[in-house]
Design a protein around this motif. Structure first.
Motif, PDB file in Angstrom:
ATOM      1  N   MET A 157      -8.257   1.069  -9.890  1.00  0.00           N
ATOM      2  CA  MET A 157      -7.534   0.985 -11.451  1.00  0.00           C
ATOM      3  C   MET A 157      -6.272   0.305 -11.149  1.00  0.00           C
ATOM      4  SD  MET A 157      -8.679   4.502 -13.210  1.00  0.00           S
ATOM      5  CE  MET A 157     -10.346   4.981 -13.471  1.00  0.00           C
ATOM      6  N   MET A 158      -5.656   0.340  -9.968  1.00  0.00           N
ATOM      7  CA  MET A 158      -4.326  -0.095  -9.998  1.00  0.00           C
ATOM      8  C   MET A 158      -4.188  -1.415  -9.127  1.00  0.00           C
ATOM      9  SD  MET A 158      -2.039   3.350  -8.693  1.00  0.00           S
ATOM     10  CE  MET A 158      -0.715   2.697  -8.549  1.00  0.00           C
ATOM     11  N   ARG A 159      -5.396  -2.094  -8.921  1.00  0.00           N
ATOM     12  CA  ARG A 159      -5.469  -3.214  -8.316  1.00  0.00           C
ATOM     13  C   ARG A 159      -4.432  -4.402  -8.825  1.00  0.00           C
ATOM     14  NH1 ARG A 159     -11.223  -5.878  -7.607  1.00  0.00           N
ATOM     15  NH2 ARG A 159     -11.028  -6.107  -9.842  1.00  0.00           N
ATOM     16  N   PRO A 160      -4.590  -4.679 -10.288  1.00  0.00           N
ATOM     17  CA  PRO A 160      -3.460  -5.594 -10.641  1.00  0.00           C
ATOM     18  C   PRO A 160      -2.156  -5.221 -10.235  1.00  0.00           C
ATOM     19  CG  PRO A 160      -5.275  -5.205 -12.346  1.00  0.00           C
ATOM     20  CD  PRO A 160      -5.268  -4.361 -11.115  1.00  0.00           C
ATOM     21  N   GLY A 161      -1.766  -4.293 -10.373  1.00  0.00           N
ATOM     22  CA  GLY A 161      -0.535  -3.620  -9.994  1.00  0.00           C
ATOM     23  C   GLY A 161      -0.078  -3.696  -8.654  1.00  0.00           C
ATOM     24  N   LEU A 162      -1.275  -3.479  -7.885  1.00  0.00           N
ATOM     25  CA  LEU A 162      -1.128  -3.536  -6.389  1.00  0.00           C
ATOM     26  C   LEU A 162      -0.967  -4.934  -5.919  1.00  0.00           C
ATOM     27  CD1 LEU A 162      -1.446  -2.427  -3.314  1.00  0.00           C
ATOM     28  CD2 LEU A 162      -3.963  -2.809  -3.646  1.00  0.00           C
ATOM     29  N   VAL A 163      -1.423  -6.055  -6.591  1.00  0.00           N
ATOM     30  CA  VAL A 163      -1.281  -7.407  -6.192  1.00  0.00           C
ATOM     31  C   VAL A 163       0.078  -7.789  -6.618  1.00  0.00           C
ATOM     32  CG1 VAL A 163      -2.095  -9.676  -6.827  1.00  0.00           C
ATOM     33  CG2 VAL A 163      -3.762  -7.877  -6.359  1.00  0.00           C
ATOM     34  N   ARG A 196      -9.024  10.719  -0.915  1.00  0.00           N
ATOM     35  CA  ARG A 196     -10.288  10.080  -1.389  1.00  0.00           C
ATOM     36  C   ARG A 196     -10.024   9.937  -3.059  1.00  0.00           C
ATOM     37  NH1 ARG A 196     -16.574  12.283  -0.877  1.00  0.00           N
ATOM     38  NH2 ARG A 196     -17.579  10.330  -1.778  1.00  0.00           N
ATOM     39  N   THR A 197      -9.514  10.554  -3.641  1.00  0.00           N
ATOM     40  CA  THR A 197      -9.385  10.326  -5.064  1.00  0.00           C
ATOM     41  C   THR A 197      -8.379   9.056  -5.327  1.00  0.00           C
ATOM     42  OG1 THR A 197      -9.334  12.618  -5.564  1.00  0.00           O
ATOM     43  CG2 THR A 197      -8.344  11.115  -7.186  1.00  0.00           C
ATOM     44  N   PHE A 198      -7.682   9.011  -4.332  1.00  0.00           N
ATOM     45  CA  PHE A 198      -6.618   7.740  -4.515  1.00  0.00           C
ATOM     46  C   PHE A 198      -7.266   6.455  -4.065  1.00  0.00           C
ATOM     47  CE2 PHE A 198      -3.579   5.039  -2.130  1.00  0.00           C
ATOM     48  CZ  PHE A 198      -2.902   4.589  -3.255  1.00  0.00           C
ATOM     49  N   PHE A 199      -7.945   6.529  -2.951  1.00  0.00           N
ATOM     50  CA  PHE A 199      -8.393   5.199  -2.350  1.00  0.00           C
ATOM     51  C   PHE A 199      -9.598   4.847  -3.286  1.00  0.00           C
ATOM     52  CE2 PHE A 199      -5.958   6.484   1.248  1.00  0.00           C
ATOM     53  CZ  PHE A 199      -5.545   5.406   1.604  1.00  0.00           C
ATOM     54  N   THR A 200     -10.276   5.709  -3.642  1.00  0.00           N
ATOM     55  CA  THR A 200     -11.705   5.641  -4.301  1.00  0.00           C
ATOM     56  C   THR A 200     -11.632   5.284  -5.880  1.00  0.00           C
ATOM     57  OG1 THR A 200     -12.593   7.842  -4.209  1.00  0.00           O
ATOM     58  CG2 THR A 200     -12.996   6.425  -2.595  1.00  0.00           C
ATOM     59  N   LEU A 245       0.820  -1.285  -0.215  1.00  0.00           N
ATOM     60  CA  LEU A 245       0.169  -0.120  -0.041  1.00  0.00           C
ATOM     61  C   LEU A 245       0.913   1.052   0.054  1.00  0.00           C
ATOM     62  CD1 LEU A 245      -2.913   1.183   0.099  1.00  0.00           C
ATOM     63  CD2 LEU A 245      -2.946   1.225   2.581  1.00  0.00           C
ATOM     64  N   ILE A 246       1.993   1.314   0.747  1.00  0.00           N
ATOM     65  CA  ILE A 246       2.679   2.496   0.841  1.00  0.00           C
ATOM     66  C   ILE A 246       3.437   2.447  -0.624  1.00  0.00           C
ATOM     67  CG2 ILE A 246       4.959   3.089   1.957  1.00  0.00           C
ATOM     68  CD1 ILE A 246       4.219   2.003   4.615  1.00  0.00           C
ATOM     69  N   CYS A 247       4.040   1.447  -1.141  1.00  0.00           N
ATOM     70  CA  CYS A 247       4.766   1.415  -2.576  1.00  0.00           C
ATOM     71  C   CYS A 247       3.779   2.020  -3.648  1.00  0.00           C
ATOM     72  CB  CYS A 247       5.294   0.286  -2.771  1.00  0.00           C
ATOM     73  SG  CYS A 247       6.541  -0.534  -1.672  1.00  0.00           S
ATOM     74  N   THR A 248       2.447   1.332  -3.432  1.00  0.00           N
ATOM     75  CA  THR A 248       1.479   1.837  -4.360  1.00  0.00           C
ATOM     76  C   THR A 248       1.095   3.388  -4.255  1.00  0.00           C
ATOM     77  OG1 THR A 248       0.357  -0.334  -4.461  1.00  0.00           O
ATOM     78  CG2 THR A 248      -0.807   1.483  -5.390  1.00  0.00           C
ATOM     79  N   ALA A 297     -11.667  14.677 -12.918  1.00  0.00           N
ATOM     80  CA  ALA A 297     -13.074  14.621 -12.686  1.00  0.00           C
ATOM     81  C   ALA A 297     -13.378  14.615 -11.407  1.00  0.00           C
ATOM     82  CB  ALA A 297     -13.622  13.787 -13.647  1.00  0.00           C
ATOM     83  N   SER A 298     -12.606  13.626 -10.671  1.00  0.00           N
ATOM     84  CA  SER A 298     -12.986  13.414  -9.338  1.00  0.00           C
ATOM     85  C   SER A 298     -12.620  14.901  -8.532  1.00  0.00           C
ATOM     86  CB  SER A 298     -11.974  12.369  -8.766  1.00  0.00           C
ATOM     87  OG  SER A 298     -11.984  12.037  -7.360  1.00  0.00           O
TER      88      SER A 298
END
Length: 274
Positions: free
Chosen positions: A186-192, A177-181, A83-86, A167-168
């Motif tokens: 959108m970055m979920r595959p990269g996060l995994v 909030r923009t980052f988390f929501t 999470l910190i790296c992302t 837009a957000s």
């Protein structure tokens, strides 16, 4: 001929990767005497139950402490560290602030620094903070990973459109909030992908705990099994314990890759295409 050569190389690579695991499985079923009477990849007289019992009873059941510690170091470290790296990679890729290019250059430089070179400075810093031989001496340094920040930055730059973020913000959302929501889904595959690299790196880490820890009840499995393996030449009865413990240590990595492989492969493919 070209395809045959490629298939041969792939087959040899697969054997190189799988055969040690096969040997580990077969060896975990052997008693101490079976190692001298059976071939390398042959099963023993199914002594796995006795090996497991001896493993959990050895040295007052310290292996159970090692399992707990590894899960804490690697589990919490991988989740918080990814999470910190992302977040750091997203900030470098999508936010405008003074020194952004310099920060990314320092991140790339950090990727090139071997972890062994950081062991002594980390130990001296931990000594100043009076956290040597504690959980925090190992856990805190594992929360940062320059390679994870680099991967997250590359993925955020490719997967998160700037128009969506704008837009957000126009809708009144703050940066967090923009980052988390918006950005993080959108970055979920990269996060995994970052999470898997973090988990494997922390789970297999031996050098940092070796430098920081002296209490066996704080050891992760990697360090504990390494310490037992150094006794094998003097005390051969540790041989089946080390092998059985190594088999148990491999299983979480296999489970993690099997469970998360779809997201992980998606992240790598997207990064390659973009």
């Amino acid at each position: 001929m070209r395809k045959a050569v490629v298939h041969l190389v792939l087959l040899l690579s697969a054997l190189y990767s799988v055969l040690p695991l096969v040997w580990l499985v077969t060896s975990a079923t052997k008693s101490l005497g079976d190692f001298s009477t059976t071939s390398a990849f042959a099963f023993g007289h199914w002594n796995l139950g006795a090996n497991l019992s001896g493993l959990f009873d050895q040295d007052g059941g310290v292996f159970l402490w090692w399992i707990r510690n590894s899960l804490l170091y690697a589990g919490l470290g991988a989740v918080l560290g990814s999470l910190i790296c992302t977040a750091a990679g997203y900030a470098i890729a999508k936010l405008t602030f003074p020194g952004r290019r310099l920060l990314f250059a320092l991140t790339l430089a950090g990727v090139l620094v071997p972890t062994t070179a950081l062991a002594l400075p980390l130990y001296l810093l931990a000594a100043q903070l009076h956290v040597v031989d504690t959980f925090w001496a190992v856990f805190l340094p594992l929360l940062t990973n320059p390679f994870g920040v680099y991967l997250a930055r590359v993925y955020a730059d490719a997967a998160v459109p700037g128009e969506v973020l704008e837009a957000s913000r126009m809708d009144g959302a703050g940066e967090l909030r923009t980052f988390f929501t918006v950005a993080l889904p959108m970055m979920r595959p990269g996060l995994v992908t970052v999470l898997l690299f973090q988990f494997v790196g922390i789970w297999n880490n031996v050098f940092l705990p070796l430098v920081m820890l002296t209490d066996p009840k704080l050891f992760p499995m990697s360090l504990g099994l390494y310490q037992w393996s150094t006794r094998v030449t003097q005390f051969p009865q540790y041989t089946p314990l080390v092998i059985t413990g190594s088999l148990l240590a491999v299983l979480p990595l296999v489970v993690a890759f099997v469970v998360l492989q779809r997201q992980w492969r998606s992240g790598l493919a997207t990064g390659a295409v973009k």
